[in-house]
Design a protein around this motif. Structure first.
Motif, short mmCIF file in Angstrom:
data_model
loop_
_atom_site.label_atom_id
_atom_site.label_comp_id
_atom_site.label_asym_id
_atom_site.label_seq_id
_atom_site.Cartn_x
_atom_site.Cartn_y
_atom_site.Cartn_z
N GLY A 1 1.99 -17.76 36.28
CA GLY A 1 0.58 -17.39 36.16
C GLY A 1 0.18 -16.43 37.27
N THR A 2 -0.95 -15.78 37.09
CA THR A 2 -1.44 -14.85 38.09
C THR A 2 -2.70 -15.39 38.76
N ALA A 3 -2.89 -14.96 39.99
CA ALA A 3 -4.10 -15.29 40.75
C ALA A 3 -4.45 -14.08 41.60
N PHE A 4 -5.70 -14.01 42.00
CA PHE A 4 -6.20 -12.90 42.78
C PHE A 4 -6.92 -13.47 44.00
N PRO A 5 -6.23 -13.56 45.15
CA PRO A 5 -6.81 -14.20 46.33
C PRO A 5 -8.12 -13.58 46.80
N TYR B 1 -0.26 -11.80 30.13
CA TYR B 1 -0.93 -11.21 31.29
C TYR B 1 -1.00 -12.20 32.45
N GLY B 2 -0.43 -13.40 32.26
CA GLY B 2 -0.41 -14.40 33.32
C GLY B 2 -1.66 -15.25 33.37
N PHE B 3 -2.43 -15.26 32.28
CA PHE B 3 -3.68 -16.02 32.22
C PHE B 3 -3.54 -17.25 31.34
N SER B 4 -4.53 -18.13 31.42
CA SER B 4 -4.56 -19.31 30.57
C SER B 4 -5.98 -19.84 30.52
N LYS B 5 -6.31 -20.51 29.46
CA LYS B 5 -7.62 -21.19 29.39
C LYS B 5 -7.48 -22.65 29.79
N ARG B 6 -6.21 -23.12 29.95
CA ARG B 6 -5.97 -24.53 30.27
C ARG B 6 -5.13 -24.74 31.52
N SER B 7 -4.11 -23.94 31.73
CA SER B 7 -3.22 -24.12 32.88
C SER B 7 -3.86 -23.58 34.15
N SER B 8 -4.01 -24.47 35.13
CA SER B 8 -4.61 -24.06 36.40
C SER B 8 -3.51 -23.72 37.41
N VAL B 9 -3.88 -22.92 38.39
CA VAL B 9 -2.96 -22.55 39.46
C VAL B 9 -3.59 -22.90 40.81
#
Length: 193
Positions: free
Chosen positions: A45-49, A182-190
């Motif tokens: 998954g992706t994140a944006f600090p 795109y590394g996104f999800s509506k359910r999986s959290s990071v």
């Protein structure tokens, strides 16, 4: 335990941050698609600090996260970003998520204003007995009204440009079910840190 790998954009006077986001994220997207397992699931998954809805910015850093280190290794970001490293992108090594720095969990998802417009138009058309096409004309989408930061991308299939709006929500930790291309999800959290 989660693992992460940071990618830091290094814009110059000639190359803007927005241009780098577009080019680098396209390569990340291709790497994510290539990393599908035998069941077609993407585990990174992706994140944006530096994400800020208030300033509508993603910052200059993208963080790829996975529940196992080998998922990030399979992405092979060194090869995917070879054209950008070291001049425009700094690719950091894979590390375990530092538990002490973790503020909680977040869900990054794609926001599609056109989809919301279509849904509104369908409801309006049904209530007022008009065609969906006519109803859509009553609900124009203006890019500056969307409250989320975005990356300008080009479709690999039809070469049309589109805005990939990114929405961040706080979340509870729950089992990873996989992520989109795109590394996104509506359910999986990071992990959020």
């Amino acid at each position: 335990m989660w693992f992460f790998q940071d990618i830091e954009l290094q814009p110059t006077e000639e190359i803007s941050n927005a241009f780098l986001w577009s080019r680098v994220y396209r390569q990340i997207h291709l790497a994510l698609v290539s990393s599908k397992d035998e069941n077609g699931i993407i585990w990174c998954g992706t994140a944006f600090p530096d994400y800020s809805e208030k300033h509508q910015t993603l910052g200059k850093k993208i963080r790829l996260l996975a529940p196992e280190e080998n998922y990030l290794q399979k992405l092979n970001l060194n090869a995917a970003l070879v054209r950008f490293v070291p001049d425009y992108v700094k690719l950091n090594p894979i590390h375990p998520v530092p538990q002490r720095k973790c503020k909680g969990f977040a869900i990054y998802s794609r926001y599609q204003p056109e989809q919301n417009r279509r849904q509104k138009a369908k409801r309006y058309a049904k209530r007022h007995g008009i065609s969906v096409e006519k109803a859509q004309q009553l609900f124009p989408v203006r890019q500056n009204e969307v409250p989320y930061p975005y990356i300008q991308l080009e479709s690999l299939t039809n070469h049309q440009k589109f805005s990939l709006f990114i929405k961040k929500d706080t979340a509870e930790e729950h089992a990873c079910e996989g992520f989109s291309a795109y590394g996104f999800s509506k359910r999986s959290s990071v992990p959020d840190f």
